[in-house]
Enzyme design. Structure first.
Site, PDB file in Angstrom:
ATOM      1  NE  ARG A 282       3.890   7.728   2.048  1.00  0.00           N
ATOM      2  CZ  ARG A 282       3.542   6.738   1.235  1.00  0.00           C
ATOM      3  NH1 ARG A 282       4.440   5.885   0.776  1.00  0.00           N
ATOM      4  NH2 ARG A 282       2.267   6.585   0.882  1.00  0.00           N
TER       5      ARG A 282
ATOM      6  CB  THR B 234       6.251  -1.332  -1.177  1.00  0.00           C
ATOM      7  OG1 THR B 234       5.458  -0.325  -1.508  1.00  0.00           O
ATOM      8  CG2 THR B 234       6.705  -1.860  -0.104  1.00  0.00           C
TER       9      THR B 234
ATOM     10  CG  ASP C 275       0.186   5.544  -1.627  1.00  0.00           C
ATOM     11  OD1 ASP C 275      -0.562   4.801  -2.263  1.00  0.00           O
ATOM     12  OD2 ASP C 275       1.265   5.161  -1.137  1.00  0.00           O
TER      13      ASP C 275
ATOM     14  N   GLY D  91       1.209  -2.845  -1.471  1.00  0.00           N
ATOM     15  CA  GLY D  91       0.123  -1.860  -1.435  1.00  0.00           C
ATOM     16  C   GLY D  91      -0.771  -2.111  -0.237  1.00  0.00           C
TER      17      GLY D  91
HETATM   18  O1  DON Z   1       2.899   3.409   0.857  1.00  0.00           O
HETATM   19  C1  DON Z   1       2.109   2.596   0.417  1.00  0.00           C
HETATM   20  O2  DON Z   1       1.255   2.063   1.089  1.00  0.00           O
HETATM   21  C2  DON Z   1       2.214   2.205  -1.048  1.00  0.00           C
HETATM   22  N1  DON Z   1       2.814   3.283  -1.786  1.00  0.00           N
HETATM   23  C3  DON Z   1       2.984   0.939  -1.162  1.00  0.00           C
HETATM   24  C4  DON Z   1       3.122   0.481  -2.583  1.00  0.00           C
HETATM   25  C5  DON Z   1       3.457  -0.927  -2.729  1.00  0.00           C
HETATM   26  O3  DON Z   1       3.610  -1.649  -1.779  1.00  0.00           O
HETATM   27  C6  DON Z   1       3.546  -1.397  -4.094  1.00  0.00           C
HETATM   28  N2  DON Z   1       4.024  -2.726  -4.110  1.00  0.00           N
HETATM   29  N3  DON Z   1       3.552  -3.733  -4.262  1.00  0.00           N
END
Ligand code: DON
Length: 585
Positions: A118, A395, A437, A488
C-alpha cells in the site's frame, strides 16, 4: 472427467435458457428465493474451465500474459507479477506502477502470506494538509493533482514478492508489459471511453503532451492502437535494475521533477525509504470453510470476517438468495461492520487495531443485540462498538492459480480512476490519488462516502486505510476460492456476497460474479442495489421495516475470481460488467 464436463455443460446450457425465471426452474437454480420475478444475474456470461492454471483479470491481454507465464513454467507469483505490470499498460485506470495494493498468497503447502504494498503518506504530509485556514476541507485537493499522491508501493511489492516466491527470472516477468507498451495495445471500447472521460483533467494537469490524449486531438475509439513509449522505457529500467529502476536513478529523478512542477511533496527520502511489508494473514472460519484475507492497512479482512460471522447463524440458503430476510441480516451486518471500520481501523503500524477483539464471537454477539426483525437499526444511533480495554485512538483485482495449486490474489489501485491524473513527465505512468483514503478530517466523507477518525488520520509515513479485500477460501483444508474486486467502499460487501453466493446459495463462481449486488456502509444510511437485484416484493417488505433503498446507476463490483471444482478443474469467473476475462490452460 468427461462425465463431469457433460453434466456441467447441461447445467450451463439450461442455465442460459432459464436465466431470469423463477420458481419453476428452482431445480437448476436452487438458490432462488420463492419470487418468480427475481432476476439473479447481471448477464449470463459463462465461466472458463481449465485443468492446469487460470488467470482472471480485468483485461484480456493481462490475463493472456499471466497464462503465458504459467505455461512457460512460472508459478502463481511469477504470473501475478507479470499481470500487475501488464495491467499498468493495458488498464491505466487502475493497473499501475504509480499506486499500491495487497497480495494474499496461499502456497501449495497450505501456508498463507500477505504482502502489504500500500502507498504511504509522504514524510512531509500532515494531519491537516487538506484543510484551509478555517479548518475546512479544500475540495478536490486529496483527489486530483500532485498533492493527492501517496508514495507508490507497487514496484517494491512486486520485487519483494519475486525475491521470496518467484521462480522465473525477473526480466522475463517485465518483458510482456514492455512489449505491450512498445508495440501498442488495441483499445477496448471501455478503455477508449475511460481515456476520453478524463481528457479535461489530463490537459489541465499535464501541460506537456502526453499519450493519454489522441495524437490528432480526436477522441479515442475502440480499436485504436495505443502505444506508450515512455512507460516502456520506465519498465525497462525496472527490468534492468529492479527496485532501483523505480525508486532511484532516472525514474525517481523524473518523479521528483514532476512533484516540483506541481508542488507535490513526495521526496527523494520518501522513495528511498518505501518498503512493502509481509504481514500475517487474517484467518478465520465460516462454517467448514477457512477464510484467508488481508489485515490492516486494509479494513477488508476484518470487515469481511465480521460480516460472515454476523450472518453465520442464519439459514440464508433456506431463505433463498435476496429474499427479504437474507437481505435484512446482510444489511444489518454491513451497517455494524462499517461503523466499526470508521472507528477502529487504520494502519496497524501507527495505531492499535484490535483485530482479535473485533472478530471475537462474544463481541459480535453484543453488537447484534439491538437487531430487530421489525425495524431497521438507525445508523445515526449506532456507532463503532465498545471494546473492553480499547483506547480510542483514532482498484483492480486479479486471481491466479498455477498447476501446483499455489494461489495468488492481488487487489491493486491508483484509488480513483486514473488516480491523481498526473502522468509523471518523461516516465509515462500515472500517479495515485490514494491520500483521499485517509480521513482528511474526522467525520468528513471521502470520495466513497466513507468516514473515519483519528485511527485513519494522516501522519508522515503512514498507510491510508483501504477496503481492498483479496481473499482465499479453503474448503475442508483444500484450496477452494480466490476472490476480489475493485469498487471502493463496495469492495468488502461485493466480496462478502460473492462468497455467500457460492457457499450458501450453491452458485458456480461465474454465477456468483454475475449475480446482481447491493451495498450498505452504515453511513449514509442507504442500501444501494443494482437494477433488478431485489424484487418489488422484497423492496416493499424492507421499506415497511424502515430500510432506505435506492437503485444504483452504476454497477457494483468488477470481480475476477477462480474456483477449484471437486475434480481439480479450475473455473475462472470474470465480471461481465467490464472487459474482465479469465484465461486458463
Ligand atoms: O483502497 C481502497 O479501498 C480504495 N483506494 C479502492 C479504490 C477503488 O476500488 C476504486 N475502484 N473502483
Amino acid at each position: 472427467m468427461k462425465k463431469t464436463f457433460g453434466i456441467l455443460f447441461l447445467l450451463l446450457f439450461f442455465g442460459q435458457v432459464t436465466v431470469g425465471f423463477g420458481q419453476e426452474n428452482k431445480g437448476f437454480y436452487q438458490f432462488l428465493n420463492d419470487d418468480p420475478t427475481q432476476k439473479p444475474f447481471f448477464s449470463d456470461k459463462k465461466g472458463v474451465f481449465a485443468k492446469n492454471g487460470m488467470v482472471a483479470s480485468a483485461h484480456p491481454e493481462a490475463s493472456r500474459v499471466g497464462t503465458a507465464i504459467l505455461q512457460a513454467g512460472g508459478n502463481a507469483v511469477d504470473a501475478a507479477i507479470a499481470v500487475q505490470f501488464a495491467l499498468a499498460v493495458v488498464h491505466p485506470a487502475a493497473g499501475n506502477i504509480g499506486g499500491g495494493g495487497f497480495l494474499v498468497y496461499r502456497a501449495k503447502d497450505g501456508q498463507s502470506h500477505t504482502l502489504d504494498f500500500r502507498e504511504k503518506a509522504p514524510l512531509a504530509g500532515s494531519k491537516d494538509m487538506y484543510l484551509d485556514a478555517s479548518g475546512n476541507v479544500i475540495a478536490g485537493l486529496s483527489m486530483t493533482g500532485h498533492l493527492a499522491s501517496g508514495v507508490p508501493g507497487s514496484v517494491d511489492g512486486m520485487v519483494r514478492a519475486h525475491e521470496r516466491f518467484g521462480s522465473l527470472p525477473w526480466a522475463a516477468l517485465l518483458q510482456p508489459a514492455i512489449d505491450l507498451a512498445q508495440n501498442g495495445t488495441v483499445l477496448t471500447e471501455k478503455e477508449a471511453l475511460g481515456l476520453n472521460r478524463i481528457k479535461a483533467d489530463i490537459v489541465r494537469l499535464n501541460p506537456q503532451k502526453t499519450y493519454l490524449l489522441h495524437p490528432d486531438g480526436k477522441n479515442w475509439q475502440k480499436g485504436d492502437l495505443w502505444t506508450q513509449a515512455d512507460l516502456a522505457e520506465t519498465l525497462k529500467r525496472i527490468q534492468r535494475k529492479g527496485r532501483k529502476g523505480f525508486y532511484g536513478g532516472k525514474t525517481a529523478k523524473m518523479l521528483l521533477a514532476e512533484m516540483k512542477k506541481g508542488v507535490g511533496i513526495i521526496s527523494k527520502k520518501d522513495l528511498k525509504q518505501y518498503q512493502s511489508v509481509w504481514r500475517e494473514a487474517i484467518v478465520g472460519t465460516y462454517k467448514n470453510y477457512k477464510i484467508i484475507t488481508m489485515p490492516p492497512a486494509s479494513s477488508g479482512g476484518v470487515a469481511l470476517l465480521q460480516l460472515l460471522r454476523f450472518v453465520e447463524p442464519y439459514p440464508l440458503k433456506k431463505w433463498g438468495w435476496h429474499a427479504d430476510s437474507t437481505v435484512q441480516v446482510m444489511i444489518e451486518a454491513e451497517r455494524r461492520a462499517y461503523a466499526d471500520r470508521a472507528k477502529f481501523l487504520g494502519d496497524a503500524d501507527f495505531v492499535k487495531v484490535p483485530v482479535q477483539e473485533l472478530t471475537d464471537g462474544a463481541y459480535l454477539k453484543s453488537r447484534w443485540a439491538d437487531f430487530n426483525w421489525d425495524r431497521a437499526t438507525d445508523s445515526k444511533a449506532l456507532n463503532g462498538g465498545n471494546l473492553p480495554g480499547y483506547e480510542s485512538l483514532e482498484t483492480t483485482h486479479f486471481s491466479v492459480i498455477d498447476r501446483d495449486g499455489n494461489a495468488a490474489a492481488i487487489t491493486t489501485t491508483l484509488n480513483g480512476g486514473y488516480g491523481s491524473r498526473v502522468l509523471v513527465g518523461g516516465a509515462g505512468f500515472l500517479m495515485n490519488n490514494e491520500m483521499d483514503d485517509f480521513s482528511v478530517k474526522p467525520g468528513v466523507p471521502n470520495m466513497f462516502g466513507l468516514i473515519g477518525n483519528a485511527a485513519n488520520a494522516i501522519a508522515p509515513g503512514k498507510r491510508m486505510l483501504s477496503s481492498m479485500t483479496p481473499t482465499i477460501v479453503e474448503k475442508d483444508g483444500k484450496l477452494f476460492l480466490v476472490v476480489g474486486t475493485p469498487g471502493g467502499s463496495t469492495i468488502i460487501t461485493s466480496v462478502f456476497q460473492t462468497i455467500l453466493n457460492v457457499l450458501e446459495h450453491g452458485m458456480t463462481i461465474q454465477q456468483a460474479v454475475n449475480a446482481l449486488k447491493f451495498h450498505h456502509q452504515w453511513l449514509p444510511d442507504m442500501t444501494t442495489f443494482e437494477n433488478g437485484a431485489f424484487t418489488e416484493n422484497t423492496i416493499n417488505k424492507l421499506k415497511a421495516r424502515g430500510y432506505n433503498l435506492n437503485t444504483q446507476k452504476n454497477t457494483i463490483g468488477r470481480m475476477d475470481c477462480i474456483m477449484v471444482l471437486p475434480d481439480g478443474t479450475l473455473e475462472g469467473g470474470s465480471d461481465p460488467r467490464g472487459d474482465d476475462t479469465s484465461v486458463g490452460h
